[in-house]
Design an enzyme around this catalytic site. Structure first.
Site, PDB file in Angstrom:
ATOM      1  CG  HIS A 157      -0.150  -6.284  -7.475  1.00 13.08           C
ATOM      2  ND1 HIS A 157       0.640  -6.409  -6.352  1.00 13.08           N
ATOM      3  CD2 HIS A 157       0.207  -5.116  -8.043  1.00 13.08           C
ATOM      4  CE1 HIS A 157       1.454  -5.369  -6.265  1.00 13.08           C
ATOM      5  NE2 HIS A 157       1.202  -4.564  -7.283  1.00 13.08           N
ATOM      6  CD  GLU A 195      -0.491 -12.558  -0.875  1.00 12.08           C
ATOM      7  OE1 GLU A 195      -1.451 -12.690  -1.646  1.00 12.08           O
ATOM      8  OE2 GLU A 195       0.147 -11.488  -0.761  1.00 12.08           O
ATOM      9  CG  HIS A 209       3.100 -10.366   1.443  1.00 10.17           C
ATOM     10  ND1 HIS A 209       2.983 -10.327   0.079  1.00 10.17           N
ATOM     11  CD2 HIS A 209       4.395 -10.683   1.695  1.00 10.17           C
ATOM     12  CE1 HIS A 209       4.163 -10.613  -0.476  1.00 10.17           C
ATOM     13  NE2 HIS A 209       5.033 -10.821   0.504  1.00 10.17           N
TER      14      HIS A 209
END
Length: 237
Positions: A190, A70, A43
């Site tokens: 998450h 991401e 990410h």
């Protein structure tokens, strides 16, 4: 079996804390794959506080599993993804001052914007996923953008489960069922961990992939990286 994609941002954070190249991100990613993970997630953010844009280019040629990138689809990120051509891109509405991702897309408000970005990635053969909260209207909005998958933002489940509230998983199960009905694949991520993953995976249908980083890398400090990954894979069977 739900696939495990390991987010290696925290390994990059450790490397960046001292400069240099220890731990080596490419070596770590290759080891993670060899331990059985089915994917690697990164990410990158504009300030490159963990994953650097150069890391994406270093990783792409050596990875043998699915590469998932991401990020917020600013032009710099879009260009990076098109150059790297990963298996999957996950669009996340990062606030500039956020320590970590803290909300899903409003797929109704940003539908036209998302449609345009997603069409570009899909034209280049890159599977797309949208980070969303477990709200049915956001799932329905996601289906109208042309995305291939959604990624359910699982923080509220993790917080509720830690408090003993097993009903915290219900919105996720309902949204996953709706997404499947609308033709969308379902990912999640998450705050998933060894403590809550088995329950989540059992209760949420049609789960294709989980992306786990912070908890997994933290647990590996005590258990070792190989053993930790093997424990996650057991929970996903």
């Amino acid at each position: 079996m739900t696939k495990l994609s390991v987010n290696i941002n925290k390994i990059a954070t450790l490397r960046n804390a001292r400069g240099g190249d220890v731990p080596n991100l490419v070596e770590a990613a290759k080891n993670i794959e060899s331990y059985g993970a089915e994917g690697i997630t990164v990410h990158p953010r504009p300030d490159e506080r963990h994953i650097r844009y150069a890391d994406v280019h270093d990783l792409k040629p050596v990875l043998t599993t699915e590469f998932n990138i991401e990020g917020k689809p600013i032009q710099q990120f879009i260009d990076l993804v098109l150059e790297a051509a990963p298996a999957q891109v996950t669009l996340v509405p990062d606030a500039e001052d956020a320590i970590t991702s803290n909300a899903g897309w409003d797929t109704i408000k940003h539908k036209e914007y998302l449609k345009e970005v997603i069409a570009e990635f899909k034209y280049h053969g890159i599977r797309t996923s949208i980070f969303v909260d477990p709200e049915k209207k956001m799932i329905e909005g996601a289906a109208e953008t042309g995305t291939d998958r959604i990624e359910l933002y699982t923080e509220s489940f993790a917080v509720g489960y830690a408090r003993g509230d097993k009903n915290a998983v219900k919105p996720y199960a309902e949204c996953a069922g709706l997404a499947h009905k609308l033709g969308l694949g379902v990912n999640a991520g998450h705050d998933l961990s060894l403590q809550n993953l088995k329950f989540f995976n059992t209760e949420v249908p049609h789960l294709a992939e989980v992306s786990i980083g912070h908890a997994l890398i933290s647990e590996a400090l005590y258990m070792g990286l190989e053993k930790t990954i093997q424990e996650y894979l057991k929970l996903l069977k």
